[in-house]
Design a protein around this motif. Structure first.
Motif, short mmCIF file in Angstrom:
data_model
loop_
_atom_site.label_atom_id
_atom_site.label_comp_id
_atom_site.label_asym_id
_atom_site.label_seq_id
_atom_site.Cartn_x
_atom_site.Cartn_y
_atom_site.Cartn_z
N MET A 30 -146.48 -0.75 -15.75
CA MET A 30 -145.80 -1.79 -16.49
C MET A 30 -144.77 -1.10 -17.01
O MET A 30 -144.05 -1.17 -17.99
CB MET A 30 -146.84 -2.13 -17.44
CG MET A 30 -147.93 -2.78 -16.94
SD MET A 30 -147.56 -4.07 -16.30
CE MET A 30 -149.00 -5.08 -17.15
N LYS A 31 -143.51 -0.83 -16.03
CA LYS A 31 -142.24 -0.08 -16.53
C LYS A 31 -141.33 -1.00 -15.67
O LYS A 31 -141.36 -1.27 -14.46
CB LYS A 31 -142.21 1.34 -16.00
CG LYS A 31 -143.12 2.02 -16.67
CD LYS A 31 -143.25 3.54 -16.01
CE LYS A 31 -144.42 4.41 -16.64
NZ LYS A 31 -144.42 5.74 -15.77
N PRO A 32 -139.96 -1.18 -16.36
CA PRO A 32 -139.02 -1.98 -15.65
C PRO A 32 -138.71 -1.48 -14.33
O PRO A 32 -138.25 -2.22 -13.18
CB PRO A 32 -137.84 -2.22 -16.76
CG PRO A 32 -138.52 -1.88 -17.98
CD PRO A 32 -139.79 -0.90 -17.69
N GLU A 33 -138.67 -0.16 -14.23
CA GLU A 33 -138.01 0.58 -12.94
C GLU A 33 -139.22 0.52 -11.70
O GLU A 33 -139.00 0.92 -10.65
CB GLU A 33 -137.76 2.04 -13.17
CG GLU A 33 -138.75 2.86 -13.61
CD GLU A 33 -139.11 2.82 -15.22
OE1 GLU A 33 -139.95 3.81 -15.69
OE2 GLU A 33 -138.42 1.98 -15.90
N ARG A 72 -140.95 -2.49 -11.27
CA ARG A 72 -141.09 -3.86 -10.96
C ARG A 72 -141.23 -4.13 -9.62
O ARG A 72 -141.99 -4.76 -8.94
CB ARG A 72 -139.81 -4.67 -11.48
CG ARG A 72 -140.01 -6.10 -11.27
CD ARG A 72 -138.63 -6.80 -11.82
NE ARG A 72 -137.49 -6.39 -11.14
CZ ARG A 72 -137.18 -6.80 -10.02
NH1 ARG A 72 -137.88 -7.63 -9.26
NH2 ARG A 72 -135.96 -6.41 -9.39
N GLU A 73 -140.26 -3.58 -8.72
CA GLU A 73 -140.31 -3.79 -7.19
C GLU A 73 -141.52 -3.42 -6.71
O GLU A 73 -142.27 -4.07 -5.60
CB GLU A 73 -139.30 -3.37 -6.49
CG GLU A 73 -137.91 -4.04 -6.91
CD GLU A 73 -136.80 -3.56 -5.99
OE1 GLU A 73 -136.87 -3.12 -4.92
OE2 GLU A 73 -135.68 -3.89 -6.54
N VAL A 74 -142.04 -2.23 -6.83
CA VAL A 74 -143.29 -1.56 -6.45
C VAL A 74 -144.66 -2.47 -6.97
O VAL A 74 -145.42 -2.64 -6.06
CB VAL A 74 -143.63 -0.24 -7.26
CG1 VAL A 74 -144.84 0.44 -6.65
CG2 VAL A 74 -142.41 0.59 -6.67
N LEU A 75 -144.64 -3.01 -8.14
CA LEU A 75 -145.62 -3.73 -8.41
C LEU A 75 -145.64 -5.37 -7.83
O LEU A 75 -146.52 -5.67 -7.35
CB LEU A 75 -145.46 -4.27 -9.97
CG LEU A 75 -146.22 -5.16 -10.66
CD1 LEU A 75 -147.84 -4.59 -10.69
CD2 LEU A 75 -146.16 -5.44 -12.18
N GLU A 76 -144.47 -5.56 -7.61
CA GLU A 76 -144.35 -6.86 -6.88
C GLU A 76 -144.92 -6.83 -5.45
O GLU A 76 -145.48 -7.71 -4.84
CB GLU A 76 -142.84 -7.43 -6.64
CG GLU A 76 -142.34 -7.85 -8.05
CD GLU A 76 -140.90 -8.29 -8.00
OE1 GLU A 76 -139.99 -7.70 -7.08
OE2 GLU A 76 -140.31 -8.69 -9.02
N ASP A 77 -144.66 -5.68 -5.03
CA ASP A 77 -145.26 -5.37 -3.44
C ASP A 77 -146.49 -5.14 -3.48
O ASP A 77 -147.19 -5.64 -2.63
CB ASP A 77 -144.58 -4.12 -2.81
CG ASP A 77 -142.84 -4.39 -2.51
OD1 ASP A 77 -142.79 -5.55 -2.40
OD2 ASP A 77 -142.34 -3.37 -2.39
N LEU A 78 -147.05 -4.36 -4.45
CA LEU A 78 -148.58 -4.19 -4.70
C LEU A 78 -149.49 -5.42 -4.95
O LEU A 78 -150.29 -5.67 -4.12
CB LEU A 78 -148.69 -3.24 -5.55
CG LEU A 78 -148.27 -1.72 -5.27
CD1 LEU A 78 -148.69 -0.56 -6.59
CD2 LEU A 78 -148.95 -1.39 -4.16
N LEU A 136 -154.45 0.67 -7.90
CA LEU A 136 -153.51 0.26 -9.25
C LEU A 136 -153.46 -1.07 -9.26
O LEU A 136 -153.16 -1.61 -10.48
CB LEU A 136 -152.14 0.75 -8.78
CG LEU A 136 -152.04 2.60 -8.83
CD1 LEU A 136 -150.77 2.90 -8.31
CD2 LEU A 136 -152.31 3.02 -10.22
N VAL A 137 -153.57 -2.08 -8.27
CA VAL A 137 -153.32 -3.45 -8.28
C VAL A 137 -154.89 -4.13 -7.76
O VAL A 137 -155.18 -3.76 -6.54
CB VAL A 137 -152.29 -4.13 -7.65
CG1 VAL A 137 -152.15 -5.45 -8.01
CG2 VAL A 137 -150.87 -3.52 -8.59
N ALA A 138 -155.50 -5.05 -8.28
CA ALA A 138 -156.66 -5.81 -7.90
C ALA A 138 -156.39 -7.00 -8.08
O ALA A 138 -156.01 -7.61 -9.32
CB ALA A 138 -157.86 -5.27 -8.41
#
Length: 106
Positions: A59-62, A64-70, A38-40
């Protein structure tokens, strides 16, 4: 005296090879992945980040924390791969010089 001259010649050759290797490391790219792709994060073996790919589902506000960790995980994965690539280059460069193990991070 001949041994000293030989060592000086080896040192000059090593310095030349090290400079060439530094230039080459800027062209070696690795990719760190997290979240099952999902993230590279793409970076050079000199640790310069060249690109980031993020799956649109994150790319959803909810999320955000998952994306930051990834992103942190993908950067760490890319850094480990870059360090491995750098060590492999260094080992191939210094392998035939008879230098003691542990020198230059081997």
């Amino acid at each position: 005296m001949a041994d000293f001259l030989g060592m000086m010649k080896q040192a000059a050759e090593l310095q030349s090879k090290m400079q060439a290797m530094q230039e080459e490391l800027g062209n070696v790219e690795v990719e760190g992945i997290s979240g099952g792709g999902l993230v590279a994060v793409r970076m050079t073996a000199k640790m310069d980040v060249k690109g980031v790919k993020i799956d649109p589902s994150l790319m959803k506000p909810e999320e955000r924390e998952v994306l930051e960790d990834l992103l942190v995980t993908a950067c760490s994965d890319a850094r480990r791969k870059a360090e491995t690539a750098m060590q492999e280059k260094m080992q191939s460069l210094t392998g035939g010089l008879g230098l003691p193990p542990g020198l230059f991070g081997q």
